[in-house]
Enzyme design. Structure first.
Site, PDB file in Angstrom:
ATOM      1  N   SER A  98       3.680  -1.213  -0.893  1.00 45.73           N
ATOM      2  CA  SER A  98       4.197  -0.286   0.112  1.00 45.73           C
ATOM      3  C   SER A  98       3.223   0.869   0.249  1.00 45.73           C
ATOM      4  CB  SER A  98       5.575   0.254  -0.312  1.00 45.73           C
ATOM      5  OG  SER A  98       5.987   1.304   0.548  1.00 45.73           O
ATOM      6  N   TYR A 100      11.228   4.157  -6.848  1.00 43.56           N
ATOM      7  CA  TYR A 100      10.603   3.183  -5.942  1.00 43.56           C
ATOM      8  C   TYR A 100       9.105   3.437  -5.840  1.00 43.56           C
ATOM      9  CZ  TYR A 100       9.681   0.573  -1.606  1.00 43.56           C
ATOM     10  OH  TYR A 100       9.177  -0.291  -0.654  1.00 43.56           O
TER      11      TYR A 100
END
Length: 249
Positions: free
Chosen positions: A140, A153
């Protein structure tokens, strides 16, 4: 990619399903992973009706027993695995002090430890077969960037990018390449509410070079390229697919 066997985790919808479609169109037999048998069955039926080769492989990537059964199934039915795409990801947006450690561990288990174990299992099959292989981790832009309210995350995705480099270093001698794809902002089903927010749309227009949300199918080319013979001398690389978000200010 005719004759290649590919496993894509989190493949029932969204970006994962688009990756599956691209690999299947290129000739691979694609194993779709997920926890919902119904959604996978629907996706597989659609692919087969279009003349593609696909099958469902239902298991939870964080369940060791499920992973054992899945890889035993792959070895028994196919005797090989040529491509692994670690696409499954969990996200839990809360501020730092709202998390208890069990929630942090659960997220890291899905986003970092599961890709570690699946990569290790896939690599064993690739080495056993002797033809090399491809491992692709879906990271990501939250790996190199950070924002408040997203700490576990961000840490897990940063770790996954580092894991990509470490696996590449360890597995290169076996002709296994290990790369990553880092998506930016994509208009998936999971993001439907924020995609409909005009204020966020305007922010992305100003913040990205291409000035818009990514379309789910626009992730597919990056994954297909890294999985294909065209990327045979590329390893330890993270290919960012973000419409210019990281480069734009």
């Amino acid at each position: 990619m005719d004759g290649k066997i590919a496993l894509v985790t989190g493949a029932g919808r969204g970006l994962g399903l688009e990756m599956v479609k691209a690999l299947a169109r290129a000739g691979a037999h694609v194993l779709l992973n997920g926890r919902s048998e119904d959604s996978l069955a629907s996706a597989v039926a659609a692919l087969r009706s279009a003349g593609r080769s696909a099958a469902a492989l239902v298991f939870d990537v964080t369940d060791p027993a499920g992973v054992d059964r899945a890889f035993a199934n792959i070895e028994a039915e196919h005797g090989r695995l040529d491509v692994l795409v670690n696409n499954v990801g969990a996200r839990d947006r809360r501020t730092l002090f709202e998390f208890d450690l069990s929630a942090v561990r659960q997220l890291v288990e899905a986003d970092l430890i599961a890709p570690f174990e699946l990569s290790r299992r896939a690599a064993k099959l690739m080495i056993q077969n002797g033809d090399g292989g491809r491992i692709i981790n879906i990271t990501s832009i939250a790996g190199p960037l950070a924002d408040s309210g997203d700490t576990p995350y961000t840490a897990a995705k940063g770790g996954l990018q580092a894991l990509t480099r470490a696996l590449a270093a360890e597995l290169g001698r076996h002709r296994i390449t290990v790369n990553a794809v880092a998506p930016g902002f994509f208009a998936t089903e999971a993001n439907a509410a924020v995609v409909a927010d005009e204020e966020i749309g305007q922010w992305l227009k100003d913040r990205t070079s291409l000035g818009r949300w990514g379309r789910p199918e626009e992730i597919a080319g990056a994954v297909l390229f890294l999985a294909s013979p065209a990327a045979s001398y590329i390893t330890a690389h993270t290919l960012v697919v973000d419409g210019g978000y990281l480069a734009h200010f």
